[in-house]
Motif scaffolding. Sequence first.
Motif, PDB file in Angstrom:
ATOM      1  N   MET A  79       0.828  -1.207   0.000  1.00 20.71           N
ATOM      2  CA  MET A  79       0.000   0.000   0.000  1.00 20.71           C
ATOM      3  C   MET A  79       0.865   1.261   0.000  1.00 20.71           C
ATOM      4  SD  MET A  79      -2.854  -1.245   2.749  1.00 20.71           S
ATOM      5  CE  MET A  79      -3.642   0.357   2.911  1.00 20.71           C
ATOM      6  N   ILE A  80       1.901   1.255   0.832  1.00 20.65           N
ATOM      7  CA  ILE A  80       2.792   2.415   0.897  1.00 20.65           C
ATOM      8  C   ILE A  80       3.485   2.630  -0.443  1.00 20.65           C
ATOM      9  CG2 ILE A  80       4.911   3.312   1.952  1.00 20.65           C
ATOM     10  CD1 ILE A  80       4.033   1.959   4.567  1.00 20.65           C
ATOM     11  N   ALA A  81       3.981   1.547  -1.035  1.00 23.28           N
ATOM     12  CA  ALA A  81       4.661   1.646  -2.311  1.00 23.28           C
ATOM     13  C   ALA A  81       3.727   2.132  -3.416  1.00 23.28           C
ATOM     14  CB  ALA A  81       5.261   0.288  -2.684  1.00 23.28           C
ATOM     15  N   ALA A  82       2.493   1.613  -3.430  1.00 24.77           N
ATOM     16  CA  ALA A  82       1.531   2.016  -4.460  1.00 24.77           C
ATOM     17  C   ALA A  82       1.161   3.485  -4.340  1.00 24.77           C
ATOM     18  CB  ALA A  82       0.286   1.140  -4.371  1.00 24.77           C
ATOM     19  N   ALA A  83       0.961   3.950  -3.097  1.00 25.32           N
ATOM     20  CA  ALA A  83       0.610   5.356  -2.891  1.00 25.32           C
ATOM     21  C   ALA A  83       1.748   6.267  -3.323  1.00 25.32           C
ATOM     22  CB  ALA A  83       0.257   5.592  -1.422  1.00 25.32           C
ATOM     23  N   ARG A  84       2.976   5.872  -3.000  1.00 19.81           N
ATOM     24  CA  ARG A  84       4.128   6.668  -3.400  1.00 19.81           C
ATOM     25  C   ARG A  84       4.246   6.710  -4.917  1.00 19.81           C
ATOM     26  NH1 ARG A  84       9.486   4.775  -1.139  1.00 19.81           N
ATOM     27  NH2 ARG A  84      10.162   6.770  -1.975  1.00 19.81           N
ATOM     28  N   ALA A  85       4.070   5.567  -5.570  1.00 16.00           N
ATOM     29  CA  ALA A  85       4.197   5.496  -7.023  1.00 16.00           C
ATOM     30  C   ALA A  85       3.122   6.332  -7.713  1.00 16.00           C
ATOM     31  CB  ALA A  85       4.110   4.041  -7.480  1.00 16.00           C
ATOM     32  N   ALA A  86       1.929   6.366  -7.121  1.00 22.21           N
ATOM     33  CA  ALA A  86       0.819   7.116  -7.718  1.00 22.21           C
ATOM     34  C   ALA A  86       0.831   8.583  -7.317  1.00 22.21           C
ATOM     35  CB  ALA A  86      -0.509   6.475  -7.313  1.00 22.21           C
ATOM     36  N   GLY A  87       1.663   8.937  -6.362  1.00 21.57           N
ATOM     37  CA  GLY A  87       1.727  10.325  -5.919  1.00 21.57           C
ATOM     38  C   GLY A  87       0.493  10.777  -5.169  1.00 21.57           C
ATOM     39  N   VAL A  88      -0.108   9.868  -4.384  1.00 23.78           N
ATOM     40  CA  VAL A  88      -1.317  10.207  -3.631  1.00 23.78           C
ATOM     41  C   VAL A  88      -1.060  10.067  -2.132  1.00 23.78           C
ATOM     42  CG1 VAL A  88      -2.837   9.521  -5.503  1.00 23.78           C
ATOM     43  CG2 VAL A  88      -2.186   7.845  -3.773  1.00 23.78           C
ATOM     44  N   LYS A  89      -1.967  10.607  -1.349  1.00 25.55           N
ATOM     45  CA  LYS A  89      -1.853  10.558   0.106  1.00 25.55           C
ATOM     46  C   LYS A  89      -2.339   9.217   0.641  1.00 25.55           C
ATOM     47  CE  LYS A  89      -0.895  15.049   0.244  1.00 25.55           C
ATOM     48  NZ  LYS A  89       0.455  15.558   0.577  1.00 25.55           N
ATOM     49  N   LEU A  90      -1.664   8.724   1.670  1.00 25.53           N
ATOM     50  CA  LEU A  90      -2.083   7.510   2.357  1.00 25.53           C
ATOM     51  C   LEU A  90      -1.927   7.718   3.853  1.00 25.53           C
ATOM     52  CD1 LEU A  90      -2.865   4.481   2.560  1.00 25.53           C
ATOM     53  CD2 LEU A  90      -0.425   3.954   2.305  1.00 25.53           C
ATOM     54  N   MET A  91      -2.973   7.420   4.604  1.00 27.35           N
ATOM     55  CA  MET A  91      -2.903   7.505   6.064  1.00 27.35           C
ATOM     56  C   MET A  91      -3.632   6.308   6.650  1.00 27.35           C
ATOM     57  SD  MET A  91      -4.068  10.582   8.667  1.00 27.35           S
ATOM     58  CE  MET A  91      -5.811  10.189   8.835  1.00 27.35           C
ATOM     59  N   ILE A  92      -3.000   5.623   7.594  1.00 28.79           N
ATOM     60  CA  ILE A  92      -3.650   4.541   8.321  1.00 28.79           C
ATOM     61  C   ILE A  92      -4.348   5.175   9.519  1.00 28.79           C
ATOM     62  CG2 ILE A  92      -3.353   2.316   9.443  1.00 28.79           C
ATOM     63  CD1 ILE A  92      -2.562   2.434   6.448  1.00 28.79           C
ATOM     64  N   GLY A  93      -5.666   5.030   9.589  1.00 32.95           N
ATOM     65  CA  GLY A  93      -6.458   5.788  10.564  1.00 32.95           C
ATOM     66  C   GLY A  93      -6.481   5.202  11.961  1.00 32.95           C
ATOM     67  N   HIS A  94      -5.393   5.336  12.690  1.00 32.56           N
ATOM     68  CA  HIS A  94      -5.397   4.925  14.101  1.00 32.56           C
ATOM     69  C   HIS A  94      -6.075   6.024  14.919  1.00 32.56           C
ATOM     70  CE1 HIS A  94      -3.281   1.118  14.426  1.00 32.56           C
ATOM     71  NE2 HIS A  94      -2.493   1.514  13.458  1.00 32.56           N
ATOM     72  N   SER A  95      -7.367   5.815  15.175  1.00 26.31           N
ATOM     73  CA  SER A  95      -8.179   6.882  15.783  1.00 26.31           C
ATOM     74  C   SER A  95      -7.674   7.306  17.155  1.00 26.31           C
ATOM     75  CB  SER A  95      -9.632   6.423  15.894  1.00 26.31           C
ATOM     76  OG  SER A  95      -9.723   5.227  16.656  1.00 26.31           O
ATOM     77  N   ARG A  96      -7.007   6.415  17.869  1.00 34.12           N
ATOM     78  CA  ARG A  96      -6.572   6.785  19.223  1.00 34.12           C
ATOM     79  C   ARG A  96      -5.463   7.826  19.194  1.00 34.12           C
ATOM     80  NH1 ARG A  96      -7.092   0.840  22.134  1.00 34.12           N
ATOM     81  NH2 ARG A  96      -9.116   0.386  21.188  1.00 34.12           N
ATOM     82  N   ARG A  97      -4.783   7.958  18.080  1.00 33.55           N
ATOM     83  CA  ARG A  97      -3.807   9.041  17.944  1.00 33.55           C
ATOM     84  C   ARG A  97      -4.504  10.403  17.956  1.00 33.55           C
ATOM     85  NH1 ARG A  97       1.748   8.430  16.127  1.00 33.55           N
ATOM     86  NH2 ARG A  97       2.218   6.199  16.116  1.00 33.55           N
ATOM     87  N   PHE A  98      -5.808  10.394  17.677  1.00 32.31           N
ATOM     88  CA  PHE A  98      -6.567  11.640  17.616  1.00 32.31           C
ATOM     89  C   PHE A  98      -7.507  11.799  18.808  1.00 32.31           C
ATOM     90  CE2 PHE A  98      -5.277  10.365  13.413  1.00 32.31           C
ATOM     91  CZ  PHE A  98      -4.809  11.537  12.842  1.00 32.31           C
ATOM     92  N   THR A  99      -7.443  10.863  19.756  1.00 34.09           N
ATOM     93  CA  THR A  99      -8.239  10.945  20.981  1.00 34.09           C
ATOM     94  C   THR A  99      -7.514  11.851  21.961  1.00 34.09           C
ATOM     95  OG1 THR A  99      -9.099   8.711  20.627  1.00 34.09           O
ATOM     96  CG2 THR A  99      -9.261   9.612  22.863  1.00 34.09           C
ATOM     97  N   ARG A 100      -8.227  12.829  22.482  1.00 36.23           N
ATOM     98  CA  ARG A 100      -7.557  13.900  23.214  1.00 36.23           C
ATOM     99  C   ARG A 100      -6.780  13.417  24.420  1.00 36.23           C
ATOM    100  NH1 ARG A 100      -4.386  17.608  22.535  1.00 36.23           N
ATOM    101  NH2 ARG A 100      -4.457  19.374  23.968  1.00 36.23           N
ATOM    102  N   ARG A 101      -7.286  12.424  25.158  1.00 40.88           N
ATOM    103  CA  ARG A 101      -6.563  12.025  26.356  1.00 40.88           C
ATOM    104  C   ARG A 101      -5.223  11.384  26.018  1.00 40.88           C
ATOM    105  NH1 ARG A 101      -9.624   6.964  29.299  1.00 40.88           N
ATOM    106  NH2 ARG A 101      -9.924   5.615  27.500  1.00 40.88           N
ATOM    107  N   TYR A 102      -5.132  10.700  24.889  1.00 43.78           N
ATOM    108  CA  TYR A 102      -3.859  10.129  24.490  1.00 43.78           C
ATOM    109  C   TYR A 102      -2.922  11.197  23.934  1.00 43.78           C
ATOM    110  CZ  TYR A 102      -6.514   5.888  25.125  1.00 43.78           C
ATOM    111  OH  TYR A 102      -7.300   4.906  25.672  1.00 43.78           O
ATOM    112  N   GLN A 103      -3.491  12.185  23.278  1.00 47.17           N
ATOM    113  CA  GLN A 103      -2.668  13.308  22.833  1.00 47.17           C
ATOM    114  C   GLN A 103      -2.068  14.050  24.020  1.00 47.17           C
ATOM    115  OE1 GLN A 103      -5.497  15.478  20.409  1.00 47.17           O
ATOM    116  NE2 GLN A 103      -4.825  14.445  18.535  1.00 47.17           N
ATOM    117  N   LEU A 104      -2.852  14.205  25.086  1.00 45.37           N
ATOM    118  CA  LEU A 104      -2.351  14.869  26.286  1.00 45.37           C
ATOM    119  C   LEU A 104      -1.212  14.067  26.927  1.00 45.37           C
ATOM    120  CD1 LEU A 104      -5.704  16.080  27.883  1.00 45.37           C
ATOM    121  CD2 LEU A 104      -3.938  17.513  26.846  1.00 45.37           C
ATOM    122  N   ILE A 105      -1.341  12.723  26.913  1.00 43.32           N
ATOM    123  CA  ILE A 105      -0.266  11.888  27.448  1.00 43.32           C
ATOM    124  C   ILE A 105       1.005  12.089  26.632  1.00 43.32           C
ATOM    125  CG2 ILE A 105       0.524   9.507  27.749  1.00 43.32           C
ATOM    126  CD1 ILE A 105      -2.361   8.766  28.449  1.00 43.32           C
TER     127      ILE A 105
END
Length: 250
Positions: free
Chosen positions: A3-29
Motif C-alpha cells: 500500500m505504501i509503495a503504491a501510494a508513493r508510485a501514484a503520488g497520492v496521500k495515504l494515512m492509516i487511521g489509528h483513531s486513538r492518535r486523535f483521541t484527546r486524552r492520548y494526545q495529552l499523554i
Amino acid sequence: DAMIAAARAAGVKLMIGHSRRFTRRYQLIREAIERGEVGEVRLVRENERRAYPRTPRPDSVGHWNPEGDRSWLAKAGYTLGAALTNAVHETDLARWFAGQDAASVYAAEHINDPESEVPDFITYTITFRNGAVGACEVVNTLPVGYPYYHMMEVFGTEGIIRATDPPMSTLEVWTAGQMAFPLNPRTFLGVADAYVQELAGFARAVREDTPVPLDPWNGRQALAISVAAVESSRTGRPVSLPEEVAPITA
C-alpha cells in the motif's frame, strides 16, 4: 508495504487511521511525555476489556457478517483475532509513547468464545529498542454487564500518567443483576471527535498538499508488532523484529 509503495508510485496521500492518535486524552499523554513531565519512559501498560456480546447496529460496517451468521471478527478467513481487532491500537500507542520501534515481542492468545474461530484474548510484552517495555492485555468476552473498560499507564523515571475509564465515568448504574457505565463507550474509546479530527486532518492534507497527520509508516510498524505477537503466541517463543527504515515520503 504494498500500500505504501503504491501510494508513493501514484503520488497520492495515504494515512492509516489509528483513531486513538486523535483521541484527546492520548494526545495529552504524548504531550506530557514530550515536555519531559515523567522523565524517560520505561513502561507503557494498557488493558482493554470488553463485555460479550457487543451488540452491533444493523448498519455497522465494523461488524459486517460475511456469511450471514457471525461477525467477521470471529472468522479465521478474515482476521487473526484480538491481536488485530483491538491490540493493533495498543501496539501503536505503546510505540508512540515509548518513542522507539520494537526489538521483540512475547505473547499468548486464547479463544474463550466456543463459537469463535480466532483468539478473543491476547496478552503480550514488547521490548523496545531503547529498553522501554510495553505490556498489554486485550479481552473481548467478559461477562455481559461488565463495564467498557480501558486503562493506560505510562511509567517514567520522574513520574506516572494514568487514564482509566470507570473512575472517569460521569454516569454509573448499579442494579441487582449488573453494573453499567452507559456513557463510557461514547465518551472514552468511542470518542466521536477523534474520528472527526482524523478525517479533517486527512482532508486538510489533501487539499493543502501537506503531509498527512499520521504517516502510514506508523501504521505499518504497529501492524508488524501485532503480527509478530500472533507468531509468538503460536510458537510459544519471543519473536525478534528486524530494524526497519522508513521509506522517504517526500
